[in-house]
Design an enzyme around this catalytic site. Structure first.
Site, PDB file in Angstrom:
ATOM      1  N   HIS A 110      49.480  63.129  44.831  1.00 35.40           N
ATOM      2  CA  HIS A 110      49.704  62.937  46.246  1.00 35.40           C
ATOM      3  C   HIS A 110      50.056  61.484  46.755  1.00 35.40           C
ATOM      4  O   HIS A 110      50.761  61.058  47.868  1.00 35.40           O
ATOM      5  CB  HIS A 110      48.433  63.620  47.214  1.00 35.40           C
ATOM      6  CG  HIS A 110      48.696  65.185  47.252  1.00 35.40           C
ATOM      7  ND1 HIS A 110      49.292  65.781  48.093  1.00 35.40           N
ATOM      8  CD2 HIS A 110      48.377  65.985  45.904  1.00 35.40           C
ATOM      9  CE1 HIS A 110      49.256  67.139  47.866  1.00 35.40           C
ATOM     10  NE2 HIS A 110      48.697  67.330  46.504  1.00 35.40           N
ATOM     11  N   VAL A 113      54.472  59.383  46.624  1.00 36.13           N
ATOM     12  CA  VAL A 113      55.296  58.922  47.861  1.00 36.13           C
ATOM     13  C   VAL A 113      55.532  57.675  48.067  1.00 36.13           C
ATOM     14  O   VAL A 113      54.595  56.559  48.029  1.00 36.13           O
ATOM     15  CB  VAL A 113      54.354  59.274  49.072  1.00 36.13           C
ATOM     16  CG1 VAL A 113      55.104  58.807  50.570  1.00 36.13           C
ATOM     17  CG2 VAL A 113      54.151  60.844  49.002  1.00 36.13           C
ATOM     18  N   ASP A 144      49.862  53.145  45.740  1.00 35.11           N
ATOM     19  CA  ASP A 144      49.417  51.989  46.510  1.00 35.11           C
ATOM     20  C   ASP A 144      48.256  52.217  47.366  1.00 35.11           C
ATOM     21  O   ASP A 144      48.153  51.561  48.346  1.00 35.11           O
ATOM     22  CB  ASP A 144      50.533  51.404  47.092  1.00 35.11           C
ATOM     23  CG  ASP A 144      51.257  52.145  48.236  1.00 35.11           C
ATOM     24  OD1 ASP A 144      51.029  53.301  48.304  1.00 35.11           O
ATOM     25  OD2 ASP A 144      52.373  51.837  48.675  1.00 35.11           O
ATOM     26  N   PRO A 191      57.042  67.367  46.540  1.00 35.45           N
ATOM     27  CA  PRO A 191      57.507  68.824  46.666  1.00 35.45           C
ATOM     28  C   PRO A 191      56.527  69.772  47.138  1.00 35.45           C
ATOM     29  O   PRO A 191      55.364  69.376  47.200  1.00 35.45           O
ATOM     30  CB  PRO A 191      57.901  69.338  45.062  1.00 35.45           C
ATOM     31  CG  PRO A 191      57.169  67.769  44.248  1.00 35.45           C
ATOM     32  CD  PRO A 191      56.696  66.943  45.118  1.00 35.45           C
ATOM     33  N   HIS A 251      47.283  72.556  37.750  1.00 38.15           N
ATOM     34  CA  HIS A 251      46.795  73.546  38.492  1.00 38.15           C
ATOM     35  C   HIS A 251      46.045  74.407  37.297  1.00 38.15           C
ATOM     36  O   HIS A 251      45.543  75.506  37.954  1.00 38.15           O
ATOM     37  CB  HIS A 251      48.038  74.111  38.897  1.00 38.15           C
ATOM     38  CG  HIS A 251      48.992  73.741  39.792  1.00 38.15           C
ATOM     39  ND1 HIS A 251      50.008  74.316  40.320  1.00 38.15           N
ATOM     40  CD2 HIS A 251      48.567  72.589  40.555  1.00 38.15           C
ATOM     41  CE1 HIS A 251      50.461  73.198  41.291  1.00 38.15           C
ATOM     42  NE2 HIS A 251      49.825  72.180  41.436  1.00 38.15           N
ATOM     43  N   THR A 267      39.162  79.752  32.785  1.00 39.01           N
ATOM     44  CA  THR A 267      38.349  78.525  32.615  1.00 39.01           C
ATOM     45  C   THR A 267      38.703  77.554  33.911  1.00 39.01           C
ATOM     46  O   THR A 267      39.516  76.658  33.691  1.00 39.01           O
ATOM     47  CB  THR A 267      38.834  77.902  31.265  1.00 39.01           C
ATOM     48  OG1 THR A 267      40.102  77.634  31.323  1.00 39.01           O
ATOM     49  CG2 THR A 267      38.486  78.608  30.035  1.00 39.01           C
TER      50      THR A 267
END
Length: 299
Positions: A39, A43, A47, A137, A167, A220
């Site tokens: 995340h 973008v 930083d 996305p 995921h 798991t």
């Protein structure tokens, strides 16, 4: 590899110790640290812009409240790590490096591979809230759009498939799932799995503030392993973007290879995380080292 070998020799040890302590208190923090890399780094730059809070006086609008960052959590614990570093090495270790190195350590706590992560990033002095949607996305985007977004920062198809293996751990809010089960059930879903999702998400209009979640991986759920890919091949992908990996001819072969070989998945996941963590970092005289990860340093 250790940018702080002279300025803060114990920096990476301190981060690892704090990440480990937090993991044993709040296991889901490890999942958050992995997601932070995606995340933040997708973008514009790795930083730590994502960590900035609203600051109207400086014209800063936080990225945290973007729809694409819905469900992100545990930000307060980043400052727990930062405070431990500040007590030993004031104004030395960047929040951007905390994001990268905490993810590296979290991956191993969750049973994933070692990652040879570089350090030396600096922190941004602004946020990019207005363009988050242009870079990140979404869970229901087409696979081609997802691949294009990753390709734009040098992450190829194989590495994108590996990154989505993140995921394998954690959970997803019903807000990002209900379009697969209401008003009708997505025909690509395994029927038993669809029933599980309907039990977890009984309303087609979930409250975004409610604790309504489904696990990414029932077998798991806190192991970063290839069960994610095995589940995809059985129609048990949680979000649209997950299941699309099996319907796109460019990604399906990699799903099959990763489902068959956990080491292959781990190797490519490590490579992909390095690529992601090195996206356009601020270095040298660029940016700053924030004292508080949520605020730009006073002028």
């Amino acid at each position: 590899m250790n940018y702080y070998s002279e300025s803060c020799p114990n920096a990476e040890t301190i981060i690892k110790e704090e990440v480990t302590k937090l993991y044993h208190k709040h296991g889901n923090t490890a999942v958050s640290w992995i997601r932070n890399v995606f995340h933040d780094c997708m973008v514009k730059s790795c930083d730590a812009s994502m960590l900035l809070d609203d600051d109207p006086a400086r014209g800063i609008q936080s990225e945290k409240y973007s729809g694409r960052n819905f469900g992100m959590r545990n930000f307060k614990y980043i400052n727990t790590i930062k405070e431990a570093l500040e007590s030993q090495c004031p104004s030395t270790v960047s929040c951007a490096d905390i994001i990268a190195l905490s993810a590296r350590d979290a991956v191993q706590l969750l049973g994933g591979p070692p990652i040879a992560m570089k350090s030396g990033r600096k922190d941004s002095e602004t946020s990019y809230a207005e363009v988050v949607d242009d870079y990140l996305p979404n869970h229901n985007d087409t696979m081609q759009l997802v691949l294009d977004r990753f390709q734009s920062i040098g992450v190829d198809v194989e590495s994108t498939v590996a990154l989505l293996g993140a995921h394998s751990v954690g959970r997803v809010h019903c807000m990002n799932i209900v379009n697969r089960i209401y008003p009708t059930i997505d025909p690509t879903l395994d029927p038993d799995y669809a029933e599980y999702l309907k039990r977890r998400c009984p309303s087609p209009n979930p409250d975004p503030k409610a604790v309504d979640y489904a696990r990414n991986d029932l077998d798991t759920p806190m192991l970063l392993d290839n069960m994610y890919y095995k589940n995809l091949l059985e129609g048990k992908g949680l979000m649209i973007v997950d299941q699309e990996l099996t319907s796109d001819p460019s990604t399906l072969p990699y799903v099959q290879k990763m489902a068959a070989d956990n080491s292959y998945f781990h190797d490519h996941f490590a490579t992909a995380m390095i690529l992601l963590s090195e996206n356009n970092p601020l270095t040298g005289d660029q940016g700053q080292v924030r004292v508080d990860c949520t605020r730009v340093n006073p002028a």
